[in-house]
Motif scaffolding. Structure first.
Motif, PDB file in Angstrom:
ATOM      1  N   LEU A 261       2.730  12.950   0.829  1.00  0.00           N
ATOM      2  CA  LEU A 261       0.872  11.941   0.351  1.00  0.00           C
ATOM      3  C   LEU A 261       1.353  10.598   1.218  1.00  0.00           C
ATOM      4  O   LEU A 261       0.355  10.119   1.327  1.00  0.00           O
ATOM      5  CB  LEU A 261       0.594  12.403  -0.718  1.00  0.00           C
ATOM      6  CG  LEU A 261      -0.464  13.672  -1.112  1.00  0.00           C
ATOM      7  CD1 LEU A 261      -0.835  13.542  -2.645  1.00  0.00           C
ATOM      8  CD2 LEU A 261      -0.766  13.779  -0.568  1.00  0.00           C
ATOM      9  N   LEU A 262       2.325  10.537   0.680  1.00  0.00           N
ATOM     10  CA  LEU A 262       3.190   9.284   1.312  1.00  0.00           C
ATOM     11  C   LEU A 262       2.803   9.174   2.298  1.00  0.00           C
ATOM     12  O   LEU A 262       2.906   8.014   3.100  1.00  0.00           O
ATOM     13  CB  LEU A 262       4.664   8.764   1.140  1.00  0.00           C
ATOM     14  CG  LEU A 262       4.764   8.664  -0.815  1.00  0.00           C
ATOM     15  CD1 LEU A 262       5.843   8.436  -0.988  1.00  0.00           C
ATOM     16  CD2 LEU A 262       4.071   7.792  -1.411  1.00  0.00           C
ATOM     17  N   PHE A 263       3.725  10.228   3.103  1.00  0.00           N
ATOM     18  CA  PHE A 263       3.939  10.101   5.182  1.00  0.00           C
ATOM     19  C   PHE A 263       2.403  10.380   4.869  1.00  0.00           C
ATOM     20  O   PHE A 263       1.728   9.225   6.179  1.00  0.00           O
ATOM     21  CB  PHE A 263       4.266  11.695   5.595  1.00  0.00           C
ATOM     22  CG  PHE A 263       5.465  11.747   5.040  1.00  0.00           C
ATOM     23  CD1 PHE A 263       6.863  10.194   6.252  1.00  0.00           C
ATOM     24  CD2 PHE A 263       6.368  12.409   4.029  1.00  0.00           C
ATOM     25  CE1 PHE A 263       8.150  11.296   5.621  1.00  0.00           C
ATOM     26  CE2 PHE A 263       7.629  12.158   4.093  1.00  0.00           C
ATOM     27  CZ  PHE A 263       9.116  11.922   4.339  1.00  0.00           C
ATOM     28  N   CYS A 264       1.323  10.563   4.646  1.00  0.00           N
ATOM     29  CA  CYS A 264      -0.029  10.529   5.353  1.00  0.00           C
ATOM     30  C   CYS A 264      -1.068   9.204   5.582  1.00  0.00           C
ATOM     31  O   CYS A 264      -1.213   9.106   5.734  1.00  0.00           O
ATOM     32  CB  CYS A 264      -1.033  11.634   4.373  1.00  0.00           C
ATOM     33  SG  CYS A 264      -0.038  13.336   4.625  1.00  0.00           S
ATOM     34  N   LEU A 265      -0.333   8.852   3.665  1.00  0.00           N
ATOM     35  CA  LEU A 265      -1.207   7.431   3.967  1.00  0.00           C
ATOM     36  C   LEU A 265      -0.290   6.169   4.472  1.00  0.00           C
ATOM     37  O   LEU A 265      -0.924   5.407   5.245  1.00  0.00           O
ATOM     38  CB  LEU A 265      -0.656   6.795   1.882  1.00  0.00           C
ATOM     39  CG  LEU A 265      -1.776   7.867   1.342  1.00  0.00           C
ATOM     40  CD1 LEU A 265      -1.814   7.878   0.070  1.00  0.00           C
ATOM     41  CD2 LEU A 265      -3.505   7.633   1.774  1.00  0.00           C
ATOM     42  N   GLY A 266       1.668   6.544   4.843  1.00  0.00           N
ATOM     43  CA  GLY A 266       2.220   5.863   5.007  1.00  0.00           C
ATOM     44  C   GLY A 266       1.518   5.579   6.631  1.00  0.00           C
ATOM     45  O   GLY A 266       1.487   4.605   7.725  1.00  0.00           O
ATOM     46  N   TYR A 267       1.387   6.506   7.591  1.00  0.00           N
ATOM     47  CA  TYR A 267       0.468   7.411   9.038  1.00  0.00           C
ATOM     48  C   TYR A 267      -0.733   5.599   8.956  1.00  0.00           C
ATOM     49  O   TYR A 267      -0.818   5.282   9.250  1.00  0.00           O
ATOM     50  CB  TYR A 267       0.351   8.706   9.351  1.00  0.00           C
ATOM     51  CG  TYR A 267      -0.206   8.111  10.610  1.00  0.00           C
ATOM     52  CD1 TYR A 267       0.156   8.556  11.487  1.00  0.00           C
ATOM     53  CD2 TYR A 267      -1.490   8.562  10.441  1.00  0.00           C
ATOM     54  CE1 TYR A 267      -0.613   8.980  12.820  1.00  0.00           C
ATOM     55  CE2 TYR A 267      -2.148   8.890  11.506  1.00  0.00           C
ATOM     56  CZ  TYR A 267      -1.910   8.659  12.960  1.00  0.00           C
ATOM     57  OH  TYR A 267      -2.407   9.097  14.523  1.00  0.00           O
ATOM     58  N   ILE A 268      -1.280   6.621   7.833  1.00  0.00           N
ATOM     59  CA  ILE A 268      -3.153   5.373   7.792  1.00  0.00           C
ATOM     60  C   ILE A 268      -2.365   4.368   7.818  1.00  0.00           C
ATOM     61  O   ILE A 268      -2.940   3.560   8.234  1.00  0.00           O
ATOM     62  CB  ILE A 268      -3.804   5.930   6.756  1.00  0.00           C
ATOM     63  CG1 ILE A 268      -4.377   7.913   6.796  1.00  0.00           C
ATOM     64  CG2 ILE A 268      -5.003   5.616   6.429  1.00  0.00           C
ATOM     65  CD1 ILE A 268      -4.706   8.064   5.818  1.00  0.00           C
ATOM     66  N   PHE A 269      -1.897   3.514   6.875  1.00  0.00           N
ATOM     67  CA  PHE A 269      -1.217   2.232   6.509  1.00  0.00           C
ATOM     68  C   PHE A 269      -0.661   1.586   8.034  1.00  0.00           C
ATOM     69  O   PHE A 269      -1.719   0.939   9.027  1.00  0.00           O
ATOM     70  CB  PHE A 269      -0.325   1.312   5.746  1.00  0.00           C
ATOM     71  CG  PHE A 269       0.085   0.286   5.768  1.00  0.00           C
ATOM     72  CD1 PHE A 269      -0.900  -0.589   5.708  1.00  0.00           C
ATOM     73  CD2 PHE A 269       1.506  -0.076   5.618  1.00  0.00           C
ATOM     74  CE1 PHE A 269      -0.538  -1.595   5.627  1.00  0.00           C
ATOM     75  CE2 PHE A 269       2.162  -1.633   6.080  1.00  0.00           C
ATOM     76  CZ  PHE A 269       0.864  -2.562   6.045  1.00  0.00           C
ATOM     77  N   LEU A 270      -0.158   2.310   9.241  1.00  0.00           N
ATOM     78  CA  LEU A 270       0.695   1.807  10.020  1.00  0.00           C
ATOM     79  C   LEU A 270      -0.367   2.076  11.573  1.00  0.00           C
ATOM     80  O   LEU A 270      -0.407   1.168  12.245  1.00  0.00           O
ATOM     81  CB  LEU A 270       2.000   3.088  10.578  1.00  0.00           C
ATOM     82  CG  LEU A 270       2.421   2.737   9.923  1.00  0.00           C
ATOM     83  CD1 LEU A 270       4.052   3.608  10.395  1.00  0.00           C
ATOM     84  CD2 LEU A 270       3.012   1.520  10.004  1.00  0.00           C
ATOM     85  N   SER A 271      -1.199   3.162  11.572  1.00  0.00           N
ATOM     86  CA  SER A 271      -2.867   3.523  12.046  1.00  0.00           C
ATOM     87  C   SER A 271      -3.323   2.085  12.301  1.00  0.00           C
ATOM     88  O   SER A 271      -4.218   1.478  13.069  1.00  0.00           O
ATOM     89  CB  SER A 271      -3.034   4.259  12.080  1.00  0.00           C
ATOM     90  OG  SER A 271      -2.193   5.778  12.498  1.00  0.00           O
ATOM     91  N   ALA A 272      -3.810   1.586  10.860  1.00  0.00           N
ATOM     92  CA  ALA A 272      -4.430   0.372  10.609  1.00  0.00           C
ATOM     93  C   ALA A 272      -3.544  -1.008  11.145  1.00  0.00           C
ATOM     94  O   ALA A 272      -4.944  -1.969  11.650  1.00  0.00           O
ATOM     95  CB  ALA A 272      -5.109  -0.162   8.851  1.00  0.00           C
ATOM     96  N   LEU A 273      -2.985  -1.204  10.662  1.00  0.00           N
ATOM     97  CA  LEU A 273      -2.155  -2.356  10.802  1.00  0.00           C
ATOM     98  C   LEU A 273      -2.448  -1.885  13.238  1.00  0.00           C
ATOM     99  O   LEU A 273      -2.889  -3.002  13.968  1.00  0.00           O
ATOM    100  CB  LEU A 273      -0.463  -2.527  10.837  1.00  0.00           C
ATOM    101  CG  LEU A 273      -0.325  -2.471   9.532  1.00  0.00           C
ATOM    102  CD1 LEU A 273       1.197  -2.668   9.143  1.00  0.00           C
ATOM    103  CD2 LEU A 273      -0.523  -4.272   9.116  1.00  0.00           C
ATOM    104  N   TYR A 274      -1.857  -1.060  13.390  1.00  0.00           N
ATOM    105  CA  TYR A 274      -2.473  -0.887  14.934  1.00  0.00           C
ATOM    106  C   TYR A 274      -4.018  -1.252  16.265  1.00  0.00           C
ATOM    107  O   TYR A 274      -3.645  -1.925  16.027  1.00  0.00           O
ATOM    108  CB  TYR A 274      -1.983   0.573  15.707  1.00  0.00           C
ATOM    109  CG  TYR A 274      -2.830   0.869  16.685  1.00  0.00           C
ATOM    110  CD1 TYR A 274      -1.707  -0.106  17.677  1.00  0.00           C
ATOM    111  CD2 TYR A 274      -3.385   1.645  17.158  1.00  0.00           C
ATOM    112  CE1 TYR A 274      -2.051   0.440  19.569  1.00  0.00           C
ATOM    113  CE2 TYR A 274      -4.120   1.599  18.528  1.00  0.00           C
ATOM    114  CZ  TYR A 274      -3.162   0.925  19.607  1.00  0.00           C
ATOM    115  OH  TYR A 274      -3.130   1.351  20.846  1.00  0.00           O
TER     116      TYR A 274
END
Length: 254
Positions: free
Chosen positions: A226-239
């Motif tokens: 879940l850390l990887f899932c939410l880490g991806y979502i956070f990076l996508s949000a920044l993008y």
């Protein structure tokens, strides 16, 4: 959705106590679904005339060539996967890590969906003052930090607080990602909607993956997914936030 997820166990327990068979809850759900279909059928809806070529499989999947759409569809996939994983593995996490009875561990599910219900209502209010892209960054970061706190929680109280925070932070990820994507390409709403709803299948892939890791390496290792899932979502949000800022600056300069 959050209200139903919260009330589901209560309704099931009530039916089991009254009729001696918890499976009768499916008859109740079937009745509610049938009434909802009838209500929708009888509701007058004014639709705008269809223009252009109708959506098909080719046009839908062809949109995945668009980098922005691909990032956001994967974001929906991981968002739903995270929500379903919390619902699926939260009892095992609390009972195995903190050595409490499963009945007490099940309280974590109610905590999570109570927080989601609160988060969705409050999110609708907060979006009067926050831009969707900014709000997505804040909530995605909050979700990532909440899961991190849950995995490092030294006590069951801290774990439950982290579960509540995770519910709050993840409550608006789906509608934010969905609406931002549709507003980016308004002319392809049908295709985008199809892709987004297809991505809900993340709820069928992420929980089993966590289960496999849990079996071989333990529940904490499994939930690290879940850390990887939410880490991806956070990076996508920044993008998408900085992509939006760049587009705004280019518009101003023109």
């Amino acid at each position: 959705k959050a209200i139903c997820s919260l009330g589901g166990p209560i309704i099931t327990t009530f039916i089991a106590a009254q009729f001696g068979n918890w499976r009768l809850v499916f008859a109740l759900y079937a009745l509610i679904s049938g009434l909802s279909i009838l209500w929708l059928y009888l509701t007058p809806i004014e639709e705008s005339p269809r223009t252009g070529k109708p959506a098909d499989f080719k046009s839908c999947f062809g949109l995945l060539k668009n980098k922005f759409v691909l990032i956001m569809v994967l974001g929906i996939f991981l968002t739903v996967g995270t929500e379903v994983s919390m619902n699926t593995h939260i009892v095992n996490y609390l009972s195995s890590v903190f050595k409490i009875p499963m009945e007490q561990g099940a309280l974590g599910i109610s905590i999570f969906f109570s927080a989601q219900m609160i988060g969705r209502f409050s999110g609708a209010v907060l979006l009067n003052w926050f831009r969707p892209r900014s709000f997505l960054v804040y909530t995605a970061l909050g979700a990532f930090l909440s899961i991190l706190l849950m995995l490092m929680a030294p006590s069951v109280i801290i774990a439950r607080l982290a579960i509540f925070a995770t519910g709050l932070a993840t409550a608006n990820l789906f509608p934010l990602i969905f609406s931002i994507t549709v507003n980016k390409i308004p002319g392809r709403i049908n295709e985008i909607s199809g892709l987004m709803i297809m991505a809900v299948s993340g709820g069928a892939f992420i929980p089993p993956l966590i289960g496999i890791i849990n079996t071989s390496a333990g529940i904490i290792s499994g939930l690290t997914v879940l850390l990887f899932c939410l880490g991806y979502i956070f990076l996508s949000a920044l993008y998408i936030f900085f992509a939006g800022q760049k587009t705004a600056l280019e518009t101003v300069s023109k």
